[in-house]
Design a protein around this motif. Sequence first.
Motif, PDB file in Angstrom:
ATOM      1  N   THR A  67     -15.572  -1.757 -13.083  1.00  0.00           N
ATOM      2  CA  THR A  67     -16.225  -1.986 -14.369  1.00  0.00           C
ATOM      3  C   THR A  67     -16.015  -3.447 -14.751  1.00  0.00           C
ATOM      4  OG1 THR A  67     -14.189  -1.257 -15.461  1.00  0.00           O
ATOM      5  CG2 THR A  67     -15.981   0.334 -15.370  1.00  0.00           C
ATOM      6  N   GLY A  70     -15.980  -2.735 -19.280  1.00  0.00           N
ATOM      7  CA  GLY A  70     -16.073  -1.281 -19.429  1.00  0.00           C
ATOM      8  C   GLY A  70     -17.332  -0.659 -18.857  1.00  0.00           C
ATOM      9  N   GLU A  71     -18.201  -1.446 -18.230  1.00  0.00           N
ATOM     10  CA  GLU A  71     -19.426  -0.876 -17.687  1.00  0.00           C
ATOM     11  C   GLU A  71     -19.501  -1.080 -16.187  1.00  0.00           C
ATOM     12  OE1 GLU A  71     -21.513  -1.848 -21.912  1.00  0.00           O
ATOM     13  OE2 GLU A  71     -22.236  -2.886 -20.124  1.00  0.00           O
ATOM     14  N   TYR A  74     -16.278   3.624 -11.731  1.00  0.00           N
ATOM     15  CA  TYR A  74     -14.898   3.902 -12.167  1.00  0.00           C
ATOM     16  C   TYR A  74     -13.946   4.047 -10.991  1.00  0.00           C
ATOM     17  CZ  TYR A  74     -18.344   4.849 -15.603  1.00  0.00           C
ATOM     18  OH  TYR A  74     -19.451   4.719 -16.398  1.00  0.00           O
ATOM     19  N   ARG A 114      -7.602   3.567  -1.731  1.00  0.00           N
ATOM     20  CA  ARG A 114      -8.991   3.115  -1.854  1.00  0.00           C
ATOM     21  C   ARG A 114      -9.139   1.725  -1.257  1.00  0.00           C
ATOM     22  NH1 ARG A 114     -10.223   5.129  -8.046  1.00  0.00           N
ATOM     23  NH2 ARG A 114      -9.591   7.282  -7.649  1.00  0.00           N
ATOM     24  N   TRP A 144     -11.317  -5.533 -27.358  1.00  0.00           N
ATOM     25  CA  TRP A 144     -11.279  -4.615 -26.223  1.00  0.00           C
ATOM     26  C   TRP A 144     -10.951  -5.413 -24.968  1.00  0.00           C
ATOM     27  CZ3 TRP A 144     -13.138  -3.315 -21.450  1.00  0.00           C
ATOM     28  CH2 TRP A 144     -12.937  -1.978 -21.049  1.00  0.00           C
ATOM     29  N   PRO A 146      -7.823  -2.235 -24.931  1.00  0.00           N
ATOM     30  CA  PRO A 146      -6.639  -2.045 -25.759  1.00  0.00           C
ATOM     31  C   PRO A 146      -5.395  -2.735 -25.209  1.00  0.00           C
ATOM     32  CG  PRO A 146      -7.716   0.059 -25.327  1.00  0.00           C
ATOM     33  CD  PRO A 146      -8.437  -0.967 -24.516  1.00  0.00           C
ATOM     34  N   ASN A 147      -5.308  -2.884 -23.876  1.00  0.00           N
ATOM     35  CA  ASN A 147      -4.129  -3.551 -23.318  1.00  0.00           C
ATOM     36  C   ASN A 147      -4.482  -4.197 -21.987  1.00  0.00           C
ATOM     37  OD1 ASN A 147      -3.866  -1.585 -21.166  1.00  0.00           O
ATOM     38  ND2 ASN A 147      -3.229  -0.165 -22.774  1.00  0.00           N
ATOM     39  N   ALA A 149      -3.896  -3.456 -18.984  1.00  0.00           N
ATOM     40  CA  ALA A 149      -4.283  -2.610 -17.853  1.00  0.00           C
ATOM     41  C   ALA A 149      -5.804  -2.520 -17.723  1.00  0.00           C
ATOM     42  CB  ALA A 149      -3.682  -1.218 -18.011  1.00  0.00           C
TER      43      ALA A 149
ATOM     44  N   PHE B 323     -13.289   2.942 -28.250  1.00  0.00           N
ATOM     45  CA  PHE B 323     -12.351   1.853 -27.955  1.00  0.00           C
ATOM     46  C   PHE B 323     -11.388   2.269 -26.838  1.00  0.00           C
ATOM     47  CE2 PHE B 323      -8.347  -0.471 -29.020  1.00  0.00           C
ATOM     48  CZ  PHE B 323      -8.832  -1.763 -28.813  1.00  0.00           C
ATOM     49  N   HIS B 326     -13.924   4.077 -23.410  1.00  0.00           N
ATOM     50  CA  HIS B 326     -14.988   3.271 -22.808  1.00  0.00           C
ATOM     51  C   HIS B 326     -14.747   3.002 -21.322  1.00  0.00           C
ATOM     52  CE1 HIS B 326     -18.064   0.257 -22.538  1.00  0.00           C
ATOM     53  NE2 HIS B 326     -17.251  -0.765 -22.507  1.00  0.00           N
ATOM     54  N   GLY B 327     -15.681   3.445 -20.492  1.00  0.00           N
ATOM     55  CA  GLY B 327     -15.583   3.146 -19.067  1.00  0.00           C
ATOM     56  C   GLY B 327     -14.483   3.917 -18.342  1.00  0.00           C
ATOM     57  N   GLN B 329     -13.311   8.115 -16.838  1.00  0.00           N
ATOM     58  CA  GLN B 329     -13.967   9.288 -16.257  1.00  0.00           C
ATOM     59  C   GLN B 329     -14.677  10.127 -17.323  1.00  0.00           C
ATOM     60  OE1 GLN B 329     -14.365   9.942 -13.031  1.00  0.00           O
ATOM     61  NE2 GLN B 329     -13.209   8.135 -12.416  1.00  0.00           N
ATOM     62  N   GLN B 398      -3.603   5.102 -19.274  1.00  0.00           N
ATOM     63  CA  GLN B 398      -3.991   3.709 -19.058  1.00  0.00           C
ATOM     64  C   GLN B 398      -4.276   2.985 -20.367  1.00  0.00           C
ATOM     65  OE1 GLN B 398      -7.228   3.347 -16.213  1.00  0.00           O
ATOM     66  NE2 GLN B 398      -7.959   1.512 -17.241  1.00  0.00           N
ATOM     67  N   ARG B 399      -5.023   3.627 -21.259  1.00  0.00           N
ATOM     68  CA  ARG B 399      -5.468   2.910 -22.452  1.00  0.00           C
ATOM     69  C   ARG B 399      -4.443   2.969 -23.576  1.00  0.00           C
ATOM     70  NH1 ARG B 399     -11.045   2.496 -21.551  1.00  0.00           N
ATOM     71  NH2 ARG B 399     -11.135   1.252 -19.656  1.00  0.00           N
ATOM     72  N   VAL B 400      -3.666   4.066 -23.616  1.00  0.00           N
ATOM     73  CA  VAL B 400      -2.670   4.164 -24.682  1.00  0.00           C
ATOM     74  C   VAL B 400      -1.316   3.660 -24.185  1.00  0.00           C
ATOM     75  CG1 VAL B 400      -1.555   5.676 -26.354  1.00  0.00           C
ATOM     76  CG2 VAL B 400      -3.935   6.077 -25.717  1.00  0.00           C
ATOM     77  N   GLN B 401      -0.885   4.182 -23.017  1.00  0.00           N
ATOM     78  CA  GLN B 401       0.433   3.797 -22.518  1.00  0.00           C
ATOM     79  C   GLN B 401       0.434   2.467 -21.776  1.00  0.00           C
ATOM     80  OE1 GLN B 401       2.284   6.083 -23.934  1.00  0.00           O
ATOM     81  NE2 GLN B 401       2.808   7.663 -22.445  1.00  0.00           N
ATOM     82  N   GLY B 402      -0.753   2.035 -21.336  1.00  0.00           N
ATOM     83  CA  GLY B 402      -0.824   0.754 -20.647  1.00  0.00           C
ATOM     84  C   GLY B 402      -0.380   0.781 -19.195  1.00  0.00           C
ATOM     85  N   GLU B 403      -0.417   1.978 -18.572  1.00  0.00           N
ATOM     86  CA  GLU B 403      -0.056   2.045 -17.152  1.00  0.00           C
ATOM     87  C   GLU B 403      -1.149   1.423 -16.296  1.00  0.00           C
ATOM     88  OE1 GLU B 403       1.161   5.623 -14.788  1.00  0.00           O
ATOM     89  OE2 GLU B 403       2.072   6.231 -16.698  1.00  0.00           O
ATOM     90  N   ASN B 404      -0.766   0.841 -15.188  1.00  0.00           N
ATOM     91  CA  ASN B 404      -1.679   0.174 -14.269  1.00  0.00           C
ATOM     92  C   ASN B 404      -2.769   1.114 -13.747  1.00  0.00           C
ATOM     93  OD1 ASN B 404      -2.161  -0.050 -11.223  1.00  0.00           O
ATOM     94  ND2 ASN B 404      -1.574  -2.133 -11.777  1.00  0.00           N
ATOM     95  N   TYR B 405      -4.002   0.596 -13.605  1.00  0.00           N
ATOM     96  CA  TYR B 405      -5.156   1.431 -13.220  1.00  0.00           C
ATOM     97  C   TYR B 405      -4.913   2.255 -11.966  1.00  0.00           C
ATOM     98  CZ  TYR B 405      -9.751   2.697 -11.415  1.00  0.00           C
ATOM     99  OH  TYR B 405     -10.812   3.394 -10.894  1.00  0.00           O
ATOM    100  N   MET B 406      -4.486   1.604 -10.875  1.00  0.00           N
ATOM    101  CA  MET B 406      -4.359   2.330  -9.611  1.00  0.00           C
ATOM    102  C   MET B 406      -3.250   3.374  -9.673  1.00  0.00           C
ATOM    103  SD  MET B 406      -6.809   1.494  -7.669  1.00  0.00           S
ATOM    104  CE  MET B 406      -6.415   2.073  -6.035  1.00  0.00           C
ATOM    105  N   GLN B 409      -4.780   6.344 -11.284  1.00  0.00           N
ATOM    106  CA  GLN B 409      -5.703   7.056 -10.398  1.00  0.00           C
ATOM    107  C   GLN B 409      -4.941   7.949  -9.415  1.00  0.00           C
ATOM    108  OE1 GLN B 409      -9.155   7.155 -10.560  1.00  0.00           O
ATOM    109  NE2 GLN B 409      -8.762   6.125 -12.504  1.00  0.00           N
TER     110      GLN B 409
END
Lengths: 150, 457
Positions: A67, A70-71, A74, A114, A144, A146-147, A149, B323, B326-327, B329, B398-406, B409
Amino acid sequence: MWDVLTKSAARNIFYGGSLVFLLILVGLTAQSHNYVVNVSTDKAGLTDSVVRGKRLWEKHTCINCHTILGEGAYYAPELGNVWIRYGGKEDPQGAREALKAWMRSQPTGIAGRRQMPQFNLTDKELDDLINFLAWVSRIDTQGWPPNKAG
Amino acid sequence: MKYQTQKIAFAYFAVAMALFAVQVLGGFIAAYVYVNPNFLSELVPFNILRMLHTNSLVVWLLLGFFGAAYYLIPEEAEREIESPMLAYLQLLILVIGTAGVVVTYLFDLFPGNPVLGKEGREFLEQPLWVKLGIVVAALIFLYNVTMTVLKGRKTAITNVLLLGLWGIAIFFLFSLYNPGNLSVDKMYWWYVVHIWVEGVWELVMAAVLAFLLLKLTGVDREVIEKWLYAIVALSLFTGLLGTGHHYYWIGTPGYWQWVGSIFSSLEVLPFFAMVLFSFSMVWKRRREHPNNAALLWSLGCAVLAFFGAGVWGFMHTLHPINFYTHGTQITAAHGHLAFFGAYVSLNLAVITYAMPHLLGREPYNQVLNMVSFWVMASGMAFMTFVLTFAGVVQTHLQRVQGENYMDVQDQLGLFYEMRLAAGAVVVIAVLIYLYSIFVPRKGELIKRPDTAPTPAE
Ligand code: HEM
Ligand code: HEM
Ligand SMILES: [Fe+2]
């Protein structure tokens, strides 16, 4: 009320109302266009290199894994703020080198992880792409993501 | 079939169904890659698989709309299609374009070439020559159907259908504009993507549903057409400014958070109205139409669209929620049920209705067709549920706790395995559907008792 409404009245409301809402949308779009170009994005910083970077981003359809703001897809991390995540604000040179090294070392081939393809970018292309990502990270996105990550 | 040129629809439906099979197969492989990421990773990477999945979706849905238009316009306008030759030429252009797209993506031909290479914005990846081909095909189509309607009877159904189809072509023109400023690019990208699915496509959906209900229930045209105008008025009054729900975080001004939240919440209304409309028409029906499968798909379309677009859309459309979601699953969950409920089901409904007429036979294989409805709808619903759970967990970690994306996943593996299983069910249901409409059988799978209501037209 439903019985009072005739078919031709419903039709006229539809055509008239839709036109009004379309005109409002066009007006707000024009205002927003102006705002984006002059206020929320870095006008002076939108160099040829940044635009070339955007074209590379499109050429390799990065959007169908990642993304950006955000677009997109995923399957892989958000890249709108990757420059910040790599510490580009504090140490631009270090972040640039780290991003280059990352893209050059793909795919990792690690089983069960991946994979990102190898795009065989030249050093100049990598610079353009990174300039594009750094430019994107400076867009005023109303706070945006939020953090860090993303 | 009252008019010879309605036959044109058959060719469109056949190509659409072939691409439908490609689409779900592509989705299935992409879902497998989520579970086993090394699969095909160097031959056909995930981004290519995803492009094939989404582009074949959009193209077959459009082909279905064109087919539906060629089928219903002669009956509504009481006139043959202006030029069948042009209609087949249009299909030929679209088939060549589609083949060109598939070959270009798979073999990565002409990378970076401004005319021949793929363009690389989500959903609009088609090379420029294909986009221009689509514009030419759309112009041919619009000329053909507009002339037919202008010279024939004008009904609310054809008015709304034509307006929707003109809108599709006009808003597609924004796909040709690709500025260097990413935020400006995104603003107009949504003019194609959002205004299509939450604006002009809804016009097509409402018009086609109205046509189907008119035929299947025999309710008075005046009643149906008043509903139609009311529904499409709700669609455009809410959907146009509803575009704002994509203008929260892309560099556009802050007032969109209010405009977008308010108008896009109201976008639920037209979908709810379509549920009320279709059920009340069936309640007031004046005939028992023999094609029960077509009625099932029509009602299913209204209901599933209400859940996929309405409920799942509302779930993440208010800006304080979007917020965080967004983006993620969550978006994928919503995208699947909305597209499936509204536009896939709509096309499968028209095809189920039209095919017996086009092939000149009784609407048999209905039982099998209805089985495919329930299996497909359950599969898609389950896929939506697991993606929603995955999205909630992802949003939190990820968005609240701020854990890394991978790292996040890695914790979602179970959901992706369940999505793959749901996908397998959908693929099987699609095969059953294709069998039921294309393969002739001697009779119905389960015989009706003789007391079955006598068929009308
Ligand atoms: C049949 C109609 C609809 C279809 C086919 C549809 C499909 C989609 C798709 C595919 C996306 C993802 C776009 C991307 O790639 O970023 C999306 C996003 C979105 N949709 Fe819909 N949608 C429909 C109706 C609605 C409605 C009625 C609402 C609100 C009530 C809604 C709310 C949203 C929101 C808020 C997003 C953005 C998600 C995010 O921030 O990531 N949608 N839609
Ligand atoms: C008729 C049914 C289907 C429709 C309408 C559909 C539609 C879509 C759409 C619109 C997207 C883009 C998502 C977005 O950007 O929001 C997408 C992505 C995807 N679909 Fe489907 N799909 C269908 C069936 C399937 C099936 C059966 C599978 C798997 C077995 C599948 C697997 C996927 C995967 C893996 C992605 C990529 C998600 C990502 O980017 O991470 N789809 N689909
Ligand atoms: Fe939208």
